[in-house]
Design a protein around this motif. Sequence first.
Motif, PDB file in Angstrom:
ATOM      1  N   UNK A 295     105.285  51.396  31.180  1.00  0.00           N
ATOM      2  CA  UNK A 295     105.610  52.428  30.192  1.00  0.00           C
ATOM      3  C   UNK A 295     105.126  52.077  28.798  1.00  0.00           C
ATOM      4  N   UNK A 296     105.291  50.826  28.408  1.00  0.00           N
ATOM      5  CA  UNK A 296     104.857  50.400  27.074  1.00  0.00           C
ATOM      6  C   UNK A 296     103.344  50.498  26.929  1.00  0.00           C
ATOM      7  N   UNK A 297     102.626  50.077  27.956  1.00  0.00           N
ATOM      8  CA  UNK A 297     101.164  50.157  27.908  1.00  0.00           C
ATOM      9  C   UNK A 297     100.719  51.616  27.856  1.00  0.00           C
ATOM     10  N   UNK A 298     101.322  52.465  28.671  1.00  0.00           N
ATOM     11  CA  UNK A 298     100.940  53.873  28.678  1.00  0.00           C
ATOM     12  C   UNK A 298     101.318  54.589  27.386  1.00  0.00           C
ATOM     13  N   UNK A 299     102.398  54.177  26.744  1.00  0.00           N
ATOM     14  CA  UNK A 299     102.750  54.744  25.438  1.00  0.00           C
ATOM     15  C   UNK A 299     101.671  54.421  24.408  1.00  0.00           C
ATOM     16  N   UNK A 300     101.177  53.182  24.462  1.00  0.00           N
ATOM     17  CA  UNK A 300     100.156  52.748  23.501  1.00  0.00           C
ATOM     18  C   UNK A 300      98.768  53.269  23.864  1.00  0.00           C
ATOM     19  N   UNK A 301      98.499  53.363  25.164  1.00  0.00           N
ATOM     20  CA  UNK A 301      97.173  53.767  25.662  1.00  0.00           C
ATOM     21  C   UNK A 301      97.352  54.799  26.774  1.00  0.00           C
ATOM     22  N   UNK A 302      97.558  56.071  26.418  1.00  0.00           N
ATOM     23  CA  UNK A 302      97.859  57.100  27.421  1.00  0.00           C
ATOM     24  C   UNK A 302      96.801  57.255  28.521  1.00  0.00           C
ATOM     25  N   UNK A 303      95.565  56.901  28.258  1.00  0.00           N
ATOM     26  CA  UNK A 303      94.505  57.039  29.259  1.00  0.00           C
ATOM     27  C   UNK A 303      94.377  55.811  30.155  1.00  0.00           C
ATOM     28  N   UNK A 304      95.202  54.804  29.915  1.00  0.00           N
ATOM     29  CA  UNK A 304      95.096  53.560  30.682  1.00  0.00           C
ATOM     30  C   UNK A 304      95.534  53.762  32.130  1.00  0.00           C
ATOM     31  N   UNK A 305      94.989  52.933  32.989  1.00  0.00           N
ATOM     32  CA  UNK A 305      95.428  52.853  34.384  1.00  0.00           C
ATOM     33  C   UNK A 305      96.070  51.475  34.544  1.00  0.00           C
TER      34      UNK A 305
ATOM     35  N   UNK B 222      99.871  42.140  22.964  1.00  0.00           N
ATOM     36  CA  UNK B 222     100.933  42.310  21.972  1.00  0.00           C
ATOM     37  C   UNK B 222     101.866  43.462  22.334  1.00  0.00           C
ATOM     38  N   UNK B 223     101.345  44.492  22.997  1.00  0.00           N
ATOM     39  CA  UNK B 223     102.194  45.591  23.473  1.00  0.00           C
ATOM     40  C   UNK B 223     103.174  45.056  24.513  1.00  0.00           C
ATOM     41  N   UNK B 224     102.704  44.231  25.427  1.00  0.00           N
ATOM     42  CA  UNK B 224     103.570  43.650  26.456  1.00  0.00           C
ATOM     43  C   UNK B 224     104.576  42.690  25.818  1.00  0.00           C
ATOM     44  N   UNK B 225     104.115  41.885  24.889  1.00  0.00           N
ATOM     45  CA  UNK B 225     105.004  40.939  24.192  1.00  0.00           C
ATOM     46  C   UNK B 225     106.096  41.654  23.422  1.00  0.00           C
ATOM     47  N   UNK B 226     105.788  42.821  22.872  1.00  0.00           N
ATOM     48  CA  UNK B 226     106.783  43.583  22.105  1.00  0.00           C
ATOM     49  C   UNK B 226     107.966  44.014  22.977  1.00  0.00           C
ATOM     50  N   UNK B 227     107.750  44.066  24.294  1.00  0.00           N
ATOM     51  CA  UNK B 227     108.821  44.397  25.228  1.00  0.00           C
ATOM     52  C   UNK B 227     109.597  43.162  25.674  1.00  0.00           C
ATOM     53  N   UNK B 228     109.211  41.984  25.187  1.00  0.00           N
ATOM     54  CA  UNK B 228     109.942  40.757  25.506  1.00  0.00           C
ATOM     55  C   UNK B 228     109.357  39.928  26.627  1.00  0.00           C
TER      56      UNK B 228
END
Length: 70
Positions: free
Chosen positions: A25-35, A58-64
């Motif tokens: 979810x965090x990755x898709x929020x930051x990069x909606x076109x990501x797979x 850093x997006x993944x790290x922001x989630x802990x």
Amino acid sequence: MSNDKILAFTVSDMTCGHCAKTITGAVLDAYPAAKVEVDLATKRVSIENAGDRAAVASVIEAEGYFPVDA
């Protein structure tokens, strides 16, 4: 900045489906076109069509979580 390169991380502290959903979810929020593909058994997260490695980490790290290069 998007690209077609697949980024792969090992996230050792990803232990359950909730963890996988949070990271996805965090990755898709930051990069909606990501797979995003998650393999809980190997604790591997593969991401296509996202930013550069440091930005995605850093997006993944922001989630802990603590991603390392796979």
